[in-house]
Design a protein around this motif. Structure first.
Motif, short mmCIF file in Angstrom:
data_model
loop_
_atom_site.label_atom_id
_atom_site.label_comp_id
_atom_site.label_asym_id
_atom_site.label_seq_id
_atom_site.Cartn_x
_atom_site.Cartn_y
_atom_site.Cartn_z
N ALA A 9 0.52 1.70 -3.17
CA ALA A 9 -0.64 1.44 -4.04
C ALA A 9 -1.00 2.72 -4.77
CB ALA A 9 -1.83 0.95 -3.22
N GLY A 10 -1.56 2.55 -5.97
CA GLY A 10 -2.05 3.68 -6.74
C GLY A 10 -3.57 3.68 -6.80
N LYS A 11 -4.13 4.73 -7.37
CA LYS A 11 -5.57 4.83 -7.52
C LYS A 11 -5.98 4.44 -8.94
CE LYS A 11 -7.79 8.34 -5.86
NZ LYS A 11 -8.26 9.70 -5.54
N LYS A 27 0.30 5.55 -1.68
CA LYS A 27 0.22 4.50 -0.68
C LYS A 27 -1.15 4.49 -0.01
CE LYS A 27 2.27 7.30 3.04
NZ LYS A 27 3.38 7.39 4.02
N ILE A 28 -1.57 3.31 0.39
CA ILE A 28 -2.75 3.12 1.22
C ILE A 28 -2.28 2.99 2.65
CG2 ILE A 28 -4.57 1.48 1.85
CD1 ILE A 28 -4.87 0.83 -1.12
N GLN A 29 -2.97 3.65 3.56
CA GLN A 29 -2.62 3.50 4.97
C GLN A 29 -3.88 3.36 5.81
OE1 GLN A 29 -0.19 6.99 5.60
NE2 GLN A 29 -1.95 8.30 6.01
N ILE A 30 -3.79 2.52 6.82
CA ILE A 30 -4.87 2.36 7.79
C ILE A 30 -4.41 3.05 9.06
CG2 ILE A 30 -6.36 0.75 9.02
CD1 ILE A 30 -6.64 0.57 6.00
N VAL A 31 -5.16 4.05 9.51
CA VAL A 31 -4.75 4.83 10.67
C VAL A 31 -5.84 4.85 11.72
CG1 VAL A 31 -3.36 6.30 9.14
CG2 VAL A 31 -5.65 7.03 9.81
#
Length: 237
Positions: A9-11, A27-31
């Motif tokens: 994903a971009g901003k 990239k989007i990441q959920i951590v």
């Protein structure tokens, strides 16, 4: 930190009330951090972390921007809004990705909340069942509990006085209270209180009664001593 899942994903850049795409790939990441607190992050093509938002379940929402046919999505919490555009090769999976993000950030259907609450209650009851021991401080002062203090600052104005002069604001207080560093410090303090050096910590905090009371748990004696000191202060006002 451990990555739960991630996707390309971009901003979007906000300018004069409008948004335009940042053409960089990312990239989007959920951590989850060391304290199992979830974060929503955006990482640039070189692996540099640019966005990092601590997730409060139920307060965040990730949704498609319906005003455009482009693959633009909005992360919002409170009055804050951040736009992203999906870059995964198959647009047909966008809806599934959106649902996955919402589940990870706690924006789930109401019927699922009971399961979450029951699970949390079971963990608390399991901790309370430990013989002669109360839960550690980080299990008592969870980020959710500490956040509630910030939401009602009128009852606890003295909390702001504990911050450095340049950080005396509700936003900074909230950030400090729900930080992973504070949770780690509470874990360390719990162990230290139960160690042979516990009496010295009592003394440094200006508390009395480390060796008094009926409880065999030094941490419980600490909490009772703090409560007693608070009662005395209130009685003097």
């Amino acid at each position: 930190m451990s990555v739960k899942f991630e996707f390309k994903a971009g901003k979007m850049i906000s300018e004069n009330g409008k948004v335009r795409p940042d053409l960089r790939k990312g990239k989007i990441q959920i951590v989850a951090d060391e304290s199992e607190i979830s974060h929503f992050q955006w990482v640039d093509p070189d692996g540099k972390l640019e966005d990092d938002y601590i997730i409060f379940p139920g307060e965040f929402k990730f949704s498609k921007v319906v005003q455009t046919k482009s693959r633009v999505y909005l992360l919002e919490f409170g009055d804050d809004k951040f736009f992203y555009w999906l870059q995964e090769p198959n647009p047909e999976l966008d809806k599934e990705l959106c649902e996955k993000v919402n589940k990870a950030i706690g924006n789930e259907p109401k019927h699922e909340e009971k399961k979450i609450d029951t699970s949390a209650l079971a963990r608390v009851l399991e901790s309370l069942a430990k013989p002669q021991l109360i839960p550690d401080l980080d299990e008592i002062l969870t980020p959710e509990i500490l956040k509630s203090l910030v939401d009602d600052l009128t009852k606890y104005p003295e909390l702001l006085d504990l911050l450095p002069e340049e950080q005396k604001s509700k936003d900074f207080l909230r950030e400090n209270l729900i930080s992973a560093q504070l949770q780690q410090a509470l874990q360390v303090l719990s162990g230290a209180i139960r160690s042979p050096g516990g009496p010295a910590i009592f003394s440094s905090l200006g508390l009395q009664g480390f060796d008094s009371g009926n409880s065999s748990d030094p941490l419980e004696r600490l909490l009772r001593a703090i409560q007693s000191k608070s009662d005395i202060r209130k009685g003097r006002k």
